[in-house]
Design a protein around this motif. Structure first.
Motif, PDB file in Angstrom:
ATOM      1  N   ARG A 219       5.661  -4.498   7.200  1.00  0.00           N
ATOM      2  CA  ARG A 219       6.802  -3.595   7.281  1.00  0.00           C
ATOM      3  C   ARG A 219       6.525  -2.340   6.479  1.00  0.00           C
ATOM      4  O   ARG A 219       5.842  -2.390   5.463  1.00  0.00           O
ATOM      5  CB  ARG A 219       8.055  -4.245   6.682  1.00  0.00           C
ATOM      6  N   THR A 220       7.084  -1.234   6.921  1.00  0.00           N
ATOM      7  CA  THR A 220       6.981   0.015   6.166  1.00  0.00           C
ATOM      8  C   THR A 220       8.353   0.356   5.603  1.00  0.00           C
ATOM      9  O   THR A 220       9.358   0.177   6.289  1.00  0.00           O
ATOM     10  CB  THR A 220       6.467   1.140   7.077  1.00  0.00           C
ATOM     11  N   PHE A 221       8.379   0.796   4.352  1.00  0.00           N
ATOM     12  CA  PHE A 221       9.636   1.193   3.704  1.00  0.00           C
ATOM     13  C   PHE A 221       9.521   2.622   3.221  1.00  0.00           C
ATOM     14  O   PHE A 221       8.448   3.057   2.795  1.00  0.00           O
ATOM     15  CB  PHE A 221       9.923   0.283   2.501  1.00  0.00           C
ATOM     16  N   LYS A 222      10.644   3.360   3.293  1.00  0.00           N
ATOM     17  CA  LYS A 222      10.668   4.688   2.693  1.00  0.00           C
ATOM     18  C   LYS A 222      10.616   4.518   1.182  1.00  0.00           C
ATOM     19  O   LYS A 222      11.215   3.593   0.637  1.00  0.00           O
ATOM     20  CB  LYS A 222      11.948   5.430   3.093  1.00  0.00           C
TER      21      LYS A 222
ATOM     22  N   GLY B  90       3.476  15.382   2.824  1.00  0.00           N
ATOM     23  CA  GLY B  90       4.521  14.621   3.527  1.00  0.00           C
ATOM     24  C   GLY B  90       5.250  13.619   2.657  1.00  0.00           C
ATOM     25  O   GLY B  90       5.104  13.591   1.441  1.00  0.00           O
ATOM     26  N   GLN B  91       6.046  12.802   3.334  1.00  0.00           N
ATOM     27  CA  GLN B  91       6.891  11.821   2.674  1.00  0.00           C
ATOM     28  C   GLN B  91       6.071  10.616   2.209  1.00  0.00           C
ATOM     29  O   GLN B  91       5.053  10.291   2.794  1.00  0.00           O
ATOM     30  CB  GLN B  91       7.956  11.312   3.660  1.00  0.00           C
TER      31      GLN B  91
ATOM     32  N   PHE C 272       5.675   6.540   1.647  1.00  0.00           N
ATOM     33  CA  PHE C 272       6.106   5.265   2.216  1.00  0.00           C
ATOM     34  C   PHE C 272       5.335   4.133   1.536  1.00  0.00           C
ATOM     35  O   PHE C 272       4.265   4.355   0.982  1.00  0.00           O
ATOM     36  CB  PHE C 272       5.808   5.217   3.720  1.00  0.00           C
TER      37      PHE C 272
ATOM     38  N   GLU D  89       0.845  -1.203   0.000  1.00  0.00           N
ATOM     39  CA  GLU D  89       0.000   0.000   0.000  1.00  0.00           C
ATOM     40  C   GLU D  89       0.872   1.241   0.000  1.00  0.00           C
ATOM     41  O   GLU D  89       1.747   1.409   0.839  1.00  0.00           O
ATOM     42  CB  GLU D  89      -0.928   0.008   1.209  1.00  0.00           C
ATOM     43  N   PHE D  90       0.618   2.116  -0.989  1.00  0.00           N
ATOM     44  CA  PHE D  90       1.342   3.385  -1.087  1.00  0.00           C
ATOM     45  C   PHE D  90       0.704   4.365  -0.103  1.00  0.00           C
ATOM     46  O   PHE D  90      -0.497   4.574  -0.135  1.00  0.00           O
ATOM     47  CB  PHE D  90       1.250   3.896  -2.524  1.00  0.00           C
ATOM     48  N   VAL D  91       1.529   4.922   0.784  1.00  0.00           N
ATOM     49  CA  VAL D  91       1.026   5.835   1.806  1.00  0.00           C
ATOM     50  C   VAL D  91       1.761   7.161   1.665  1.00  0.00           C
ATOM     51  O   VAL D  91       2.980   7.189   1.674  1.00  0.00           O
ATOM     52  CB  VAL D  91       1.297   5.279   3.231  1.00  0.00           C
ATOM     53  N   LYS D  92       1.010   8.255   1.508  1.00  0.00           N
ATOM     54  CA  LYS D  92       1.684   9.554   1.437  1.00  0.00           C
ATOM     55  C   LYS D  92       0.716  10.661   1.803  1.00  0.00           C
ATOM     56  O   LYS D  92      -0.274  10.869   1.122  1.00  0.00           O
ATOM     57  CB  LYS D  92       2.210   9.801   0.023  1.00  0.00           C
TER      58      LYS D  92
ATOM     59  N   ARG E  22       3.659   0.596   2.683  1.00  0.00           N
ATOM     60  CA  ARG E  22       3.318  -0.290   3.791  1.00  0.00           C
ATOM     61  C   ARG E  22       3.069  -1.666   3.176  1.00  0.00           C
ATOM     62  O   ARG E  22       2.135  -1.832   2.392  1.00  0.00           O
ATOM     63  CB  ARG E  22       2.071   0.229   4.509  1.00  0.00           C
TER      64      ARG E  22
ATOM     65  N   GLU F  19      13.348   2.884  -1.394  1.00  0.00           N
ATOM     66  CA  GLU F  19      14.203   1.849  -0.814  1.00  0.00           C
ATOM     67  C   GLU F  19      14.143   0.591  -1.680  1.00  0.00           C
ATOM     68  O   GLU F  19      13.175   0.372  -2.406  1.00  0.00           O
ATOM     69  CB  GLU F  19      13.720   1.504   0.600  1.00  0.00           C
TER      70      GLU F  19
END
Lengths: 314, 191
Positions: B54-57, B35-36, B38, B28-31, B40, B60
């Motif tokens: 896990r969440t990734f920047k 903001g930044q 991430f 899941e794209f979270v933004k 998920r 990454e």
């Protein structure tokens, strides 16, 4: 991949109805509809927003991520209160609730402070969305209650520690802004999911590029609020920064951060700065994602269901 | 080894995380607007079958896992290992241990084809087809003429699996079973 659109005929009708209801809302209030270019010579410097570059006959141009700069030039030229509904573009944003091209409703109210705009947003939620009026929550209290941090007191290491625990990202890889974003989306937004319309106000000043700043309860806060519907971010409002020198300083601070992160460096928009120098009337503005409004109205699970053709269908 | 960036993450992608091969279940794209970005991500650890979140920047990368799903014919079991053979004519064989075979053991019929997941060249997991046809080797005697009534009884199949079947099923009949739900589907005509 099928040639078919993501939106059903019923959804296309719901979209047309929503657009008409939004236009009726602003027309009844004497706010003028305007159209500004989707393609501009300049774009935003905000590090968290990436623009899509376009070259026209060797000239660098950008697809606009919001109509803000052009609309502010209209405001400085004496347009009075204005609104616009149109396409905007943001690079590398794709998911259930993100599409690189989406429809933004953006409006500016001359002479409105943030509180007056908040009342208008509540009217819009009630009249157009047929939802209860939003209740107003404090950013700081939400962070304290749901994320266990105080963004005004805790140092960046403490915030990173907490955000790391929530996300699994090592804390040394998280700066203050990233930590706050993770805590907002990971802890606060889920807590808003069953609360219907909520307006979140009084953000930390470093969380806002173009907002004025004031002091509330002994701390500096940005003149900004966000609208959430069932925990989903729908739109953002600013009491607009009027000071050209401060705006110029923020452009440079943004680009310094971009340089550090190896991001593209858009040249600051000199014409916006000139317009601010000429004098932007005191005003507040809001931007709302129309496709997400439609998702909320129809109970759709993804943008693909409410758009005729999302990215994967192009 | 290839790497994947967060914008390439999608369901089914096999990646290495904390030293274990994992398959991405959901990304899941979270933004926040200001903001930044991430990602998920839900991943299933292929060693333990446990699901991780896990969440990734954004931007990454994760290393690709050297994981390959191949159709293979089940040949025999020597009591310790289950032996599978490639169906590409190479006759190359692979020995799967108990951990890799797991629950699939009860559906293994010699000469049938299964999906074998290889990790660094060794069997990591064996997946039976969704439906298999197996002979009933033991069950209570059938109730004559009772083809429509409800009610069921346990039946032992040729591979050792036990499933509930309708009362009219007799020893020696072949039944179709849904391996994902451990459920009887239908009677298959003999021969």
């Amino acid at each position: 991949m099928s040639w078919k659109p993501g939106a059903t005929p019923a959804m296309l009708r719901a979209r047309a109805q929503l657009l008409r209801a939004l236009r009726d809302f602003f027309d009844a209030r004497g706010v003028l509809e305007v159209q500004t270019p989707v393609l501009g010579r300049h774009t935003v410097t905000e590090p968290a927003i990436e623009s899509l570059p376009v070259t026209i006959d060797g000239l660098q141009a950008w697809l606009q991520t919001s109509p803000e700069y052009f609309m502010k030039r209209l405001l400085a030229a004496g347009s009075g209160s204005i609104y616009q509904i149109g396409p905007v573009f943001r690079a590398a944003e794709q998911g259930r609730r993100h599409n690189p091209e989406f429809t933004l409703l953006e409006w500016y109210r001359v002479g409105f402070d943030l509180e007056a705009l908040m009342v208008e947003v509540a009217d819009l939620v009630q009249e157009v969305m047929e939802s209860p009026r939003p209740h107003v929550a404090e950013y700081r209290e939400l962070m304290q209650a749901h994320a266990g941090v105080d963004p005004w007191r805790d140092d960046p290491a403490q915030l990173a520690e907490r955000a790391s625990a929530v996300s699994g990202i090592p804390r040394e890889q998280l700066n203050r802004g990233e930590a706050l974003d993770l805590l907002m989306s990971g802890c606060v937004e889920p807590a808003l999911a069953d609360q219907g319309p909520v307006i979140v106000q009084h953000y930390p000043p470093d969380q806002c590029a173009l907002a004025a700043v004031s002091e509330v309860g002994g701390v500096a806060v940005a003149r900004r609020f966000e609208l959430y519907l069932d925990g989903i971010e729908i739109g953002n409002a600013y009491e607009e920064l009027l000071d050209a020198t401060e705006q110029c300083r923020r452009f440079e601070a943004d680009n310094a951060r971009r340089r550090e992160a190896g991001q593209p460096i858009p040249e600051p928009d000199g014409r916006l700065l000139e317009a601010l120098e000429a004098g932007l009337p005191q005003c507040s503005g809001m931007a709302i994602g129309v496709d997400r409004l439609l998702m909320h109205r129809t109970g759709a699970a993804s943008l693909d269901e409410v758009m005729a053709f999302s990215l994967e269908r192009l | 080894m290839a790497t994947y960036s967060t914008n390439e993450f999608r369901g089914g992608l096999k990646v290495m995380l904390d030293g274990d091969p994992c398959v991405i279940v959901e990304n899941e794209f979270v933004k926040p607007g200001k903001g930044q970005a991430f990602s998920r991500v839900k991943l299933r650890n292929l060693m333990t079958n446990r699901v991780w979140e896990r969440t990734f920047k954004s931007g990454e990368t994760l290393e690709a896992a050297d994981v390959l799903d191949l159709d293979m014919e089940y040949v025999y079991s020597d009591g310790e290992f289950w032996h599978f053979m490639k169906t590409d004519g190479s006759y190359e064989q692979f020995a799967a241990d108990e951990r890799a075979v797991g629950d699939a053991a009860k559906w293994l019929k010699e000469q049938d084809v299964y999906s074998v997941t290889l990790y660094n060249g060794s069997p990591l997991n064996v997946t039976p087809p969704a439906f298999v046809d197996l002979e009933v080797v033991d069950t209570d005697p059938g109730v004559k003429g009772d083809t429509a009534q409800g009610g069921s009884k346990p039946a032992t199949l040729s591979t050792g699996a036990v499933v509930n079947v309708p009362l009219f099923i007799e020893i020696g009949e072949v039944v179709r079973v849904d391996t994902r739900k451990n459920e009887y589907v239908s009677r298959v005509r003999n021969g």
